[in-house]
Motif scaffolding. Sequence first.
Motif, PDB file in Angstrom:
ATOM      1  N   ARG A   1     -41.163  68.125 -36.362  1.00 14.85           N
ATOM      2  CA  ARG A   1     -40.776  67.610 -35.071  1.00 14.85           C
ATOM      3  C   ARG A   1     -39.311  66.797 -35.709  1.00 14.85           C
ATOM      4  O   ARG A   1     -38.854  66.947 -34.758  1.00 14.85           O
ATOM      5  CB  ARG A   1     -41.422  66.241 -35.004  1.00 14.85           C
TER       6      ARG A   1
ATOM      7  N   PRO B   1     -36.631  66.635 -24.502  1.00 14.17           N
ATOM      8  CA  PRO B   1     -37.847  66.293 -23.460  1.00 14.17           C
ATOM      9  C   PRO B   1     -39.180  66.966 -24.402  1.00 14.17           C
ATOM     10  O   PRO B   1     -38.761  67.056 -25.564  1.00 14.17           O
ATOM     11  CB  PRO B   1     -37.701  67.989 -22.669  1.00 14.17           C
ATOM     12  N   SER B   2     -40.062  66.374 -23.635  1.00 13.53           N
ATOM     13  CA  SER B   2     -41.593  66.386 -24.402  1.00 13.53           C
ATOM     14  C   SER B   2     -42.520  67.379 -23.207  1.00 13.53           C
ATOM     15  O   SER B   2     -42.426  66.275 -21.975  1.00 13.53           O
ATOM     16  CB  SER B   2     -42.166  65.108 -24.532  1.00 13.53           C
TER      17      SER B   2
ATOM     18  N   SER C   1     -45.519  67.582 -23.928  1.00 15.20           N
ATOM     19  CA  SER C   1     -46.667  65.991 -23.411  1.00 15.20           C
ATOM     20  C   SER C   1     -46.362  65.793 -21.820  1.00 15.20           C
ATOM     21  O   SER C   1     -46.974  65.419 -21.438  1.00 15.20           O
ATOM     22  CB  SER C   1     -47.535  65.742 -24.237  1.00 15.20           C
ATOM     23  N   ARG C   2     -45.212  65.177 -21.643  1.00 18.35           N
ATOM     24  CA  ARG C   2     -44.386  64.385 -21.488  1.00 18.35           C
ATOM     25  C   ARG C   2     -43.899  64.569 -20.292  1.00 18.35           C
ATOM     26  O   ARG C   2     -44.155  64.285 -19.039  1.00 18.35           O
ATOM     27  CB  ARG C   2     -43.171  63.251 -22.103  1.00 18.35           C
ATOM     28  N   ASP C   3     -43.186  65.984 -20.145  1.00 19.79           N
ATOM     29  CA  ASP C   3     -42.286  66.598 -19.087  1.00 19.79           C
ATOM     30  C   ASP C   3     -42.441  67.343 -18.650  1.00 19.79           C
ATOM     31  O   ASP C   3     -41.972  68.249 -17.163  1.00 19.79           O
ATOM     32  CB  ASP C   3     -41.096  66.162 -19.500  1.00 19.79           C
ATOM     33  N   GLY C   4     -43.634  67.930 -19.325  1.00 16.70           N
ATOM     34  CA  GLY C   4     -43.987  69.705 -18.651  1.00 16.70           C
ATOM     35  C   GLY C   4     -42.909  70.477 -18.871  1.00 16.70           C
ATOM     36  O   GLY C   4     -41.290  70.505 -19.249  1.00 16.70           O
TER      37      GLY C   4
ATOM     38  N   ALA D   1     -39.098  69.646 -17.405  1.00 18.77           N
ATOM     39  CA  ALA D   1     -37.667  69.862 -18.285  1.00 18.77           C
ATOM     40  C   ALA D   1     -36.536  71.231 -18.151  1.00 18.77           C
ATOM     41  O   ALA D   1     -35.540  70.892 -19.185  1.00 18.77           O
ATOM     42  CB  ALA D   1     -38.552  70.097 -20.204  1.00 18.77           C
TER      43      ALA D   1
ATOM     44  N   ASP E   1     -47.711  69.126 -27.663  1.00 20.80           N
ATOM     45  CA  ASP E   1     -46.731  69.473 -27.816  1.00 20.80           C
ATOM     46  C   ASP E   1     -45.904  70.117 -27.983  1.00 20.80           C
ATOM     47  O   ASP E   1     -44.775  69.990 -27.556  1.00 20.80           O
ATOM     48  CB  ASP E   1     -46.635  69.006 -29.603  1.00 20.80           C
TER      49      ASP E   1
ATOM     50  N   TRP F   1     -44.444  73.858 -25.750  1.00 21.68           N
ATOM     51  CA  TRP F   1     -44.410  75.169 -24.632  1.00 21.68           C
ATOM     52  C   TRP F   1     -44.987  76.144 -24.739  1.00 21.68           C
ATOM     53  O   TRP F   1     -44.414  76.973 -26.352  1.00 21.68           O
ATOM     54  CB  TRP F   1     -43.181  75.090 -23.587  1.00 21.68           C
TER      55      TRP F   1
ATOM     56  N   THR G   1     -41.082  74.034 -29.162  1.00 24.41           N
ATOM     57  CA  THR G   1     -41.648  72.540 -29.853  1.00 24.41           C
ATOM     58  C   THR G   1     -40.238  71.855 -30.303  1.00 24.41           C
ATOM     59  O   THR G   1     -39.271  72.415 -30.513  1.00 24.41           O
ATOM     60  CB  THR G   1     -42.639  71.994 -30.984  1.00 24.41           C
TER      61      THR G   1
END
Length: 274
Positions: free
Chosen positions: A6, A39-40, A42-45, A48, A72, A74, A266
Amino acid sequence: MSTSRRAVLGAALGGAAGAAVGLPAPPASAASWQLKWAPSASRDGLGAFETVEDDRANSHPAGRPHIHPTGDNWRFTMHKVDRDTSTDRQRQEVTGLRTSDSGYLKWTQGQTWRITYSMYIPSSLKATTTFTHIMQMKQPGNGTLPIVVQSLRRDGGTSLLERSRELGGGVQTIELKLAIDDILVGRTDLAPLHDKWTDVDFQIKVGNGSAGSVRWILKSGSTTVVDKARTGVDTFLADRVRPKWGIYRSLGDTSGSLQDTYLLLTNLRGYQLV
């Protein structure tokens, strides 16, 4: 995913040195990379991105979604039966850097941008004798030519790791090329990067004629496998520059390398030099 995967590569560009006697004082503040997009999956899909090109020819409805978040990451899935609107090729891609429901970042002349992310290339996603692009910089609009491409390409067996040679295809490589003037920025063997995470650091100054520049860095763990740059190059066509990610490949490969496959991305980050 581990914390190390990350890690953001976007350290600030170096600061000014202290002033010496008799020399002009340095500027009050040096230019630095400012985070503009984080972007994330898991959050933004898929929110993003500015646009999503998932089987836009509707060639394989049973395979949908070809592009989707998973944890986490794409994921971009490509089946051998998938076809683009031009039926001699395949495309599953996303474009642009969305910042809100109605807003996205625009890269224009004179600006300098940096994208960092991690990618997982499985061994089923092979280099081909024709084009297989996994990142592009383009002018938005149908039919526009690419400006920069990050590609998986077989080099004819003339360099690098002979153990990567496969019948009829040559050595598998990953490369970055300035497509406008067909300038190779850098290239390295793909085989050692298969089935593991690779960190990408791509920088571009948007400039017409000879006003542009690019830098391309790939890291595998703590090892830098590529760090290449070109200045005085053309990185602009018209309007603006927009990044694309995914799998975009020709069906004209002669090495037998086309398989059902996928690509994972990611930790996408976008910075502007300000």
